[in-house]
Design a protein around this motif. Structure first.
Motif, short mmCIF file in Angstrom:
data_model
loop_
_atom_site.label_atom_id
_atom_site.label_comp_id
_atom_site.label_asym_id
_atom_site.label_seq_id
_atom_site.Cartn_x
_atom_site.Cartn_y
_atom_site.Cartn_z
N ILE A 84 0.83 -1.00 0.19
CA ILE A 84 0.23 0.35 0.49
C ILE A 84 1.12 1.23 0.07
CG2 ILE A 84 -1.90 -1.27 1.24
CD1 ILE A 84 -1.49 0.04 3.73
N ALA A 85 -0.07 2.43 -0.81
CA ALA A 85 1.23 3.77 -0.76
C ALA A 85 1.28 4.12 0.82
CB ALA A 85 0.31 4.69 -2.33
N PRO A 86 2.42 4.85 1.17
CA PRO A 86 1.84 5.77 2.62
C PRO A 86 0.84 6.54 2.70
CG PRO A 86 4.02 6.05 1.14
CD PRO A 86 2.97 5.96 0.30
N TRP A 87 -0.03 7.31 1.16
CA TRP A 87 -1.02 8.27 1.79
C TRP A 87 -2.28 6.93 1.78
CZ3 TRP A 87 2.17 8.75 -2.30
CH2 TRP A 87 1.97 8.26 -3.47
N GLU A 88 -2.67 6.18 1.93
CA GLU A 88 -3.43 4.75 2.33
C GLU A 88 -3.09 4.55 2.90
OE1 GLU A 88 -4.77 2.85 -2.57
OE2 GLU A 88 -2.47 2.74 -1.45
N ALA A 89 -2.36 3.96 3.90
CA ALA A 89 -1.87 3.97 4.87
C ALA A 89 -2.34 5.26 5.80
CB ALA A 89 -0.25 3.43 5.24
N ALA A 90 -2.01 6.24 5.91
CA ALA A 90 -2.35 7.00 6.82
C ALA A 90 -3.85 7.16 6.43
CB ALA A 90 -1.51 8.71 6.21
N LEU A 91 -4.46 7.65 5.36
CA LEU A 91 -6.12 7.47 5.36
C LEU A 91 -6.53 6.99 5.50
CD1 LEU A 91 -4.94 10.73 2.45
CD2 LEU A 91 -5.54 10.67 5.22
#
Length: 301
Positions: A218-225
């Motif tokens: 997963i991408a960092p923004w998927e992980a964060a959001l």
């Protein structure tokens, strides 16, 4: 003494092929084996079946038996022709006296008492009885069968080549590594062919028992959001609800998405955050802006 009609004992015609004789023997041996059949007379019937197959199951003995001619009938008195027994058939195995033939009838003993090859006896499909050990002529053959996870998930039919023969194998749904598929009478020496299942390496999944494991990048923004992301499974892609602030190594379960069975396995999804590369000036500036905005220190306890 009375002539014994071995063809009648096995229930086959005199023209029966070797394969037909073997099938008849195996069926009757299973039916009358004393470990399986406690009825009165089953033990004697089982010995009689083994005696008949000891003769008809070997080409040389069968030819000698057939040489008596079709005029002999059960119930007639029998005496071997002069000079019968042993001529051209080799010597009895060392250490085997005449008393060793006691498991067979007088008819058999007089007719074949001096023939070679009596040491082991015929194969017993249930593990041996009454001193008659296993014969390698009916030994099971073992081999490995490599299948895919999809074969087990959906059930499948495969073709394999064993000893120059092409055989069809049905793969049951949900079969797991180490289980055995039995093909009756397909072994190289007349026994069964036992295929131990193993799985070929898969590009997306690993298997433990009936549970499937997958690493989801997963991408960092998927992980964060957080949000919904597509996850591959053996039955097709499904959506996974990704919680906000997810971290690499987090494990999530998709219930019942493993191999099918009375209790279906699950699929376990392990998250792996993948950082995109900063190859352009704009991308590097974006990371620099993140560094200015966040007070986050990954090395701080």
């Amino acid at each position: 003494m009375q002539y014994k009609d071995y063809y009648k004992i096995l229930g086959v015609p005199r023209s029966a092929s070797a394969e037909e004789i073997k099938r008849a023997y195996r069926k009757l041996a299973r039916e009358f084996h004393p470990d399986k059949n406690a009825a009165k007379g089953a033990e004697d019937r089982f010995k009689e079946i083994n005696e008949a197959y000891e003769v008809l199951g070997e080409a040389e003995k069968r030819r000698a038996y057939d040489a008596l001619g079709a005029n002999w009938k059960a119930g007639q008195q029998f005496a071997p022709p002069p000079g019968w027994g042993g001529g051209g058939f080799g010597r009895r195995r060392a250490g085997r006296g005449a008393e060793d033939l006691g498991g067979f009838s007088d008819f058999f003993s007089q007719l074949f008492g001096n023939m070679g090859g009596m040491g082991a006896g015929r194969a017993d499909p249930f593990g041996g009885f009454g001193g008659m050990g296993a014969d390698t002529a009916a030994a099971d053959t073992r081999a490995r069968l490599s299948i895919t996870l999809e074969d087990s998930f959906q059930g499948a039919q495969k073709q394999i080549t064993v000893g120059g023969r092409t055989l069809k194998v049905r793969i049951p749904q949900g079969i797991t590594a180490g289980k055995t598929i039995r093909l009756a009478d397909q072994g190289s020496q007349g026994g069964d062919l036992l295929l131990e299942v193993e799985f070929a390496a898969h590009p997306l999944f690993e298997l433990e028992g009936s549970d499937v494991y997958h690493t989801l990048r997963i991408a960092p923004w998927e992980a964060a959001l957080g949000g919904r992301v597509a996850v591959p499974t053996l039955g097709g892609a499904v959506e996974l609800n990704l919680p906000p602030n997810s971290q690499s190594g987090r494990k999530m379960r998709l219930k019942g998405r493993g191999l099918p069975g009375p209790v279906a396995g699950d699929q376990y999804v392990t998250l792996q955050i993948v950082t995109p590369p900063a190859d352009t000036d704009d991308e590097r500036e974006f990371y620099a802006e993140m560094a200015r905005r966040f007070s986050f220190d990954p090395r701080r306890a």
